[in-house]
Design a protein around this motif. Structure first.
Motif, PDB file in Angstrom:
ATOM      1  N   ALA A  48      -0.348  -0.606  -9.641  1.00 11.84           N
ATOM      2  CA  ALA A  48       0.233   0.740  -9.762  1.00 11.84           C
ATOM      3  C   ALA A  48      -0.203   1.380 -11.074  1.00 11.84           C
ATOM      4  CB  ALA A  48       1.758   0.665  -9.684  1.00 11.84           C
ATOM      5  N   GLU A  89       0.829  -1.198   0.000  1.00 16.36           N
ATOM      6  CA  GLU A  89       0.000   0.000   0.000  1.00 16.36           C
ATOM      7  C   GLU A  89       0.869   1.256   0.000  1.00 16.36           C
ATOM      8  OE1 GLU A  89      -2.280   0.327   3.499  1.00 16.36           O
ATOM      9  OE2 GLU A  89      -3.602   1.882   2.703  1.00 16.36           O
ATOM     10  N   ALA A 133      -6.648   9.483  -2.683  1.00 12.17           N
ATOM     11  CA  ALA A 133      -5.567   8.508  -2.827  1.00 12.17           C
ATOM     12  C   ALA A 133      -5.904   7.184  -2.141  1.00 12.17           C
ATOM     13  CB  ALA A 133      -4.277   9.087  -2.284  1.00 12.17           C
ATOM     14  N   LEU A 179      -3.806   3.016 -10.830  1.00 13.93           N
ATOM     15  CA  LEU A 179      -4.068   3.918  -9.704  1.00 13.93           C
ATOM     16  C   LEU A 179      -5.062   5.024 -10.032  1.00 13.93           C
ATOM     17  CD1 LEU A 179      -0.665   4.407  -7.889  1.00 13.93           C
ATOM     18  CD2 LEU A 179      -2.807   3.543  -6.955  1.00 13.93           C
ATOM     19  N   ALA A 193      -7.419  -0.211  -6.396  1.00 11.52           N
ATOM     20  CA  ALA A 193      -6.443  -0.849  -7.283  1.00 11.52           C
ATOM     21  C   ALA A 193      -5.958  -2.159  -6.676  1.00 11.52           C
ATOM     22  CB  ALA A 193      -5.269   0.095  -7.519  1.00 11.52           C
ATOM     23  N   TYR A 250       4.025   6.054  -5.464  1.00 12.60           N
ATOM     24  CA  TYR A 250       3.905   6.361  -6.885  1.00 12.60           C
ATOM     25  C   TYR A 250       2.772   7.341  -7.144  1.00 12.60           C
ATOM     26  CZ  TYR A 250       7.323   2.754  -7.990  1.00 12.60           C
ATOM     27  OH  TYR A 250       8.479   2.036  -8.087  1.00 12.60           O
ATOM     28  N   ASP A 251       1.751   7.247  -6.329  1.00 13.33           N
ATOM     29  CA  ASP A 251       0.639   8.181  -6.507  1.00 13.33           C
ATOM     30  C   ASP A 251       1.098   9.600  -6.202  1.00 13.33           C
ATOM     31  OD1 ASP A 251      -2.204   8.379  -7.163  1.00 13.33           O
ATOM     32  OD2 ASP A 251      -2.375   9.203  -5.146  1.00 13.33           O
ATOM     33  N   ARG A 307      -8.470   5.234  -4.062  1.00 10.42           N
ATOM     34  CA  ARG A 307      -7.975   4.709  -5.334  1.00 10.42           C
ATOM     35  C   ARG A 307      -6.985   3.564  -5.112  1.00 10.42           C
ATOM     36  NH1 ARG A 307      -4.984   8.355  -7.598  1.00 10.42           N
ATOM     37  NH2 ARG A 307      -5.195   9.967  -6.014  1.00 10.42           N
ATOM     38  N   ILE A 308      -6.158   3.709  -4.073  1.00  8.74           N
ATOM     39  CA  ILE A 308      -5.174   2.657  -3.800  1.00  8.74           C
ATOM     40  C   ILE A 308      -5.878   1.378  -3.375  1.00  8.74           C
ATOM     41  CG2 ILE A 308      -3.363   1.979  -2.175  1.00  8.74           C
ATOM     42  CD1 ILE A 308      -2.470   4.981  -2.271  1.00  8.74           C
ATOM     43  N   LEU A 323       2.315   1.966  -3.363  1.00  6.40           N
ATOM     44  CA  LEU A 323       1.383   2.603  -4.294  1.00  6.40           C
ATOM     45  C   LEU A 323       1.199   4.078  -3.940  1.00  6.40           C
ATOM     46  CD1 LEU A 323      -1.398  -0.057  -4.940  1.00  6.40           C
ATOM     47  CD2 LEU A 323       0.753   0.351  -6.136  1.00  6.40           C
ATOM     48  N   ARG A 324       1.197   4.365  -2.652  1.00  5.34           N
ATOM     49  CA  ARG A 324       1.044   5.751  -2.219  1.00  5.34           C
ATOM     50  C   ARG A 324       2.228   6.589  -2.719  1.00  5.34           C
ATOM     51  NH1 ARG A 324      -2.549   7.710   1.278  1.00  5.34           N
ATOM     52  NH2 ARG A 324      -3.223   5.621   1.902  1.00  5.34           N
TER      53      ARG A 324
END
Lengths: 318, 341, 404
Positions: free
Chosen positions: A155, A101, A119, A158, A126, A107-108, A122-123, A104-105
């Motif tokens: 990813a 998690e 965020a 996202l 995904a 890259y977001d 969406r994470i 992904l945060r």
């Protein structure tokens, strides 16, 4: 959907990458990926697929040519276009000491167009999409190969994407995982997202793609819809093959139906199918009392097309 | 894949390789993963679902996005076990110095006083005033330990991401090369400040715990109050941070040249050591004012009366020059670099 | 993709690459420009801002200004020496505060001058500082290295003002404010010197006149001496001595920053900090002590002085005195002996003498043979028959003088 490039998600004109030392990785590439298509980008390893993808995404600067992504001329359009593009390039890469998690945060956060307020949602979405919700808080270090691949796909999912670029998405996956990725791609495509998927496996591409581009040593040797590509060897017609002990009788039945190129072999007879429906052949054989052990129609396959185009097979790991 | 669901077997066409049987054309069989823990269809689909939100939530401001990325960088840096270990070592050294000086105060102080001009005196002062441990520790650590710590973080900044492959995902996010580099540098400066502060605070705490506190005698022989002493420690922290920030720019430039983080880190440390060596060769005295490490100790200007603002100002200019030159080299290299890892 | 494929760089958009790398190049140019800005700007805006003055007029003004004493001021003095002296173990220490250390490298001195009998000198070292504070009849010497404050009793005479005041000969430079050296140079400006003047100099940010004094005799090692005088106050701001052999000054002392606003009175007050060692010495005692310290050297020196004679005059004066290698061994360390006795100094001085002799070149003439040591500004000839010839002249000249 947005700008005037009309109905293509990716357009390249003469895209070329010549590395120092003169080696040409990609040569004069003219690629057109229609919107909404699932575009299979096929070629043996080392044929320039990954370099092409890196150029499309602005990671590698081409030495020649131009390209557009989602209608935006590149590389100037990177900030406008890339937030709408999800990408998986050459396998997953994450921070091993972070959870899935948190990765992904991370890259977001890198995407200036991503809204931090949504965020978490969406994470979570995904992760759920790729079936990693349960492992969301596990460190990436502890992920299996398949989980890592799935996290990389997460990813790419996202944000709201108009184009998904997947470079060898099934690499390292077991058959079950491979099937799941295929299903996901279809599902994503069903939402109207264009999917650009590269592979060196014909079988994989053939099963999920609507369009194909074929690379060979840096050159695009063919592209188009599956149907269009099949027509490339329209000259080769379908062949019918009858397994039978009564080869002579079978041959005469086939000849009687007006098939050309009738031949007999050891325990079988065959002919070019032409316009005759296979079921008529079956009925005729049975009516003539021929003992049919098996009947197969072999249509010219894409494999034949590709072997012709590239000089090698695609299920062979190059 | 973690789970292979027995029920998930799907009848599938023979891979289009060895001659498919009639009717099994490519792309003919639509398949569905039938549940299990695998990839799952989410009702509505993500693209559609997310798209709904898009118009509702306006894209965040550019500034806010910068802060978010910087926060992400800082979170990464300060959660990374290796960096925490580096900070812990930096914090432990003043404790070590303090304890050793407490145990062997007399002989060490006398021994230190033998070396005039080498900062020995400042150590001698610690026994009389705990506040001086901060200056003593910084003057010692600024030579090598602190630069190494900064090199570890700043040298890793780009090369580490490139080596791990995460750089390509940051750039396709798209983080933007200039933005990413600026944020990386900002984060490195943040780490410089943290590293210097950690030393200062650790030295302050241990100094006050082991030694008497009170008014401070400056190098010029003037005495200032304890409170003003704290203020001057603050100035020292900022000055040393600026010096380390200049080094961070050098490390960042080196970091853009390679995909091996250890290479960039080692190159930075070697560069520091080489310049340290050059700066004690008297025949090269004409070169000395241009060497970065030469100015790190300039914080002793804070301990003079009046504060040697001219010298420290010059030091800050040198730091700014190094930052500008190496920062722009890093930028030129990074914005034109082919990301092939 | 294979590794070697990825290694490549872009040769594409050549133009954009040029633009990109133009940024760091511009940054380097800006920095280099900033470093060289002073001289460059001075050269570009070469228009004399100051009214033209002839050398005579300028000298007169300067001497008049010198007579009435300097105005209150403060500033930083930088002294740089590149005398081309053979590397001596004893001399090449960094950050030392002994006068010998002034012979190599560059040294900084801060000066606050509040008027007669009110001044402060500070020699900053790395994490250390030596201060001399004189305020009326109060004088303190503060050494942060040893945390020692020495109170010097007795009034300090006016002639002991800035540079002259050397109550602790081991710790402070003996001869080094621009004023002092300028006076020396001004006295020398006579017939054997070509004098030039320019009015467009800039020193420490101030417009200045510059006197150029060049020896006419070709056998002098000195090419020229440049003296910069402040355009308003005629305070000497910089002295540079150029050797014939180098483009950069062999010796330079000058203000790097200067302000003619009276310095804050706090600069002239000093209270020994708590915990410091406080000593008291009367000036007389101190002078006496310095004298006795010098005595030992002097005794040896007397013998030399007895036989001392000079040959020639002006720039090319050569001093001739009886001297031997033995004397040399005893003489070299004297420069560092002012500080409290440190073990090993004797050995070190012997080593220094050896190093000096090793660097010497043997010469010979009809008069015998000897060894010559040549630096950028001074040559010395030690003959085997026990004479020492020293002068700011070429070794050839020394050899010639030795033959007389």
């Amino acid at each position: 959907m947005t700008t005037g490039a009309g109905d293509h998600s990716i357009v390249t004109r003469g895209l070329t990458k010549r590395f120092r030392g003169g080696q040409v990785a990609v040569d004069d590439l003219h690629l057109s990926v229609p919107r909404g298509s699932v575009f299979g980008f096929l070629g043996p390893n080392g044929s320039g697929k990954t370099t092409t993808i890196r150029m499309l995404l602005g990671l590698v600067t081409p030495t020649g040519g131009a390209w557009e992504l989602l209608g935006a001329p590149m590389p100037g359009g990177i900030p406008a276009a890339l937030p709408r593009v999800g990408a998986l390039v050459e396998g997953p890469a994450f921070y091993p000491y972070l959870s899935g998690e948190a990765n992904l945060r991370r890259y977001d956060a890198a995407d200036p167009a991503a809204d931090p307020r949504t965020a978490s949602r969406r994470i979570a979405l995904a992760l759920e999409r790729v079936g990693l919700s349960a492992a969301a808080r596990k460190r990436y270090r502890a992920y299996s190969l398949g989980m890592r691949q799935r996290l990389a796909i997460a990813a790419a999912l996202l944000g709201p994407r108009e184009l998904l670029v997947l470079d060898e998405p099934t690499n390292g996956l077991d058959p079950q995982g491979t099937r799941e990725v295929r299903a996901l791609v279809k599902e994503i495509a069903a939402d109207g997202t264009t999917v650009f998927v590269s592979s060196h496996l014909l079988a994989e591409v053939e099963q999920m793609c609507t369009h194909l581009g074929v690379m060979r040593t840096g050159r695009l040797v063919a592209q188009g819809s599956l149907a269009e590509l099949r027509e490339l060897n329209a000259g080769e017609t379908a062949v019918v093959r009858v397994e039978t002990p009564d080869t002579a009788e079978a041959a005469s039945v086939l000849a009687g139906l007006g098939l050309a190129g009738v031949r007999t072999g050891d325990g079988e007879a065959g002919a070019e199918l032409g316009a005759v429906a296979p079921e008529r052949i079956t009925a005729a054989l049975v009516a003539a009392g021929v003992a049919v052990r098996g009947l197969a129609v072999r249509r010219p396959s894409l494999e034949d097309v590709f072997v012709g185009l590239t000089g090698e097979g695609f299920d062979v790991d190059g | 894949m973690s789970t292979v669901d027995g029920t998930g077997i799907v009848t599938e066409a023979e891979p289009a390789g060895k001659g498919a049987t009639a009717g099994s054309g490519p792309a003919a069989v639509p398949e569905r993963s039938s549940g299990g823990a695998g990839l799952r269809a989410v009702p509505g689909g993500l693209s559609a679902g997310a798209r709904e939100q898009a118009p509702a939530s306006r894209p965040p401001g550019a500034l806010r996005a910068w802060w978010r990325l910087l926060g992400s960088e800082a979170g990464l840096t300060f959660r990374r076990p290796r960096n925490l270990a580096v900070l812990a070592v930096l914090a432990a050294i003043p404790v070590l110095i303090g304890v050793v000086m407490r145990l062997f105060a007399e002989p060490l102080a006398a021994g230190a006083a033998d070396g005039p001009g080498n900062g020995g005196a400042i150590f001698a002062q610690v026994a009389g005033n705990g506040l001086f441990l901060t200056f003593a520790a910084l003057s010692l650590l600024v030579q090598l330990m602190l630069p190494v710590a900064v090199a570890v973080v700043a040298g890793d900044a780009v090369a580490g991401e490139a080596g791990a492959g995460t750089l390509r995902y940051l750039l396709t996010a798209p983080a933007g090369r200039t933005r990413l580099l600026a944020v990386k540098y900002g984060n490195a400066v943040l780490f410089c400040l943290a590293a210097v502060s950690v030393i200062a605070v650790s030295a302050l705490v241990i100094g006050l715990a082991l030694f008497p506190a009170g008014p401070i005698t400056l190098l010029s022989g003037t005495t200032i109050s304890f409170a003003e002493g704290l203020l001057r420690i603050g100035l020292v922290v900022l000055y040393v941070t600026a010096g380390m920030a200049a080094l961070a720019a050098v490390a960042l430039a080196l970091s853009t040249l390679t995909e091996a983080a250890i290479g960039a880190i080692a190159a930075t440390v070697v560069a520091v050591i080489v310049t340290q060596v050059l700066s004690v060769v008297p025949q090269l005295s004409w070169l000395h004012p241009y060497l970065l490490p030469q100015w790190w100790n300039g914080f002793d200007g804070v301990l003079r009366d009046p504060v040697a603002t001219a010298e420290m100002g010059q030091g800050l200019l040198v730091f700014a020059a190094y930052t500008a030159i190496f920062g722009s080299i890093a930028w030129a290299r990074f914005t034109g670099k082919d990301i092939t890892s | 993709m294979s590794e070697q494929q990825q290694r490549g760089t872009r040769e594409p958009a050549r133009g954009s690459r040029v633009v990109r790398w133009g940024v760091p190049i511009a940054a380097v140019a800006v920095v280099a420009g900033a470093i060289g800005a002073g001289p460059v700007i001075a050269a570009v805006q070469g228009d004399p801002v100051l009214p033209e003055r002839t050398a005579e007029r300028l000298l007169a003004d300067a001497l008049k200004a010198a007579e009435s004493g300097p105005e209150p001021m403060s500033g930083t003095v930088l002294q740089t020496a590149s005398l081309g002296i053979p590397a001596l173990p004893q001399l090449s220490g960094t950050g030392g505060t002994s006068p010998a250390a002034l012979l190599t490298g560059s040294h900084e001195l801060k000066v606050w001058y509040g008027g007669e009998n009110r001044f402060r000198l500070a020699m900053p070292g790395r994490m250390s500082e030596t201060d001399l504070i004189v305020n009326g009849d109060q004088a303190w010497l503060w050494e942060s290295d040893s945390s020692t404050a020495t109170r010097i009793k007795g009034s300090v005479k006016a002639e002991n003002a800035p540079g002259n005041a050397t109550p602790h000969p081991g710790a402070l430079p003996t001869a080094t404010t621009p004023q002092q050296i300028a006076e020396e140079v001004l006295r020398r400006a006579d017939a054997d010197t070509a004098v030039g003047v320019s009015s467009s100099e800039k020193v420490a940010g101030r417009d200045a006149y510059q006197l150029t004094l060049a020896p006419r005799d070709a056998s002098s090692l000195v090419k020229e001496v440049k003296l910069a005088l402040d355009g308003e106050t005629f305070v000497p701001l910089r002295v540079q001595v150029y050797a014939r052999s180098a483009a950069e000054p062999a010796f330079e002392i000058g203000f790097t920053s200067v302000s003619f606003t009276p310095p804050a009175p706090e600069n002239f007050t000093f209270t020994p900090p708590p915990g410091a060692t406080v000593k008291e010495q009367s000036l007389d005692e101190l002078v006496e002590k310095a004298d006795t310290e010098a005595q030992a050297r002097q005794e040896k020196g007397e013998r030399l002085a007895d036989g001392l004679k000079t040959v020639g005059e002006g720039w090319t004066t050569v001093a001739v005195m009886p001297f031997s290698e033995q004397d040399l061994r005893g003489q070299v360390p004297g420069q560092g002996a002012g500080r409290q006795g440190q073990g090993g100094q004797e050995d070190a001085s012997g080593a220094a003498a050896d190093a000096l002799l090793e660097a010497a070149t043997p010469v010979s003439g009809p008069w015998g043979s000897g060894k010559v040591v040549r630096t950028k500004l001074v040559s010395a000839l030690l003959t085997d028959d026990g004479r020492l010839l020293v002068g700011a002249v070429t070794p050839e000249k020394l050899v010639e003088v030795a033959g007389r």
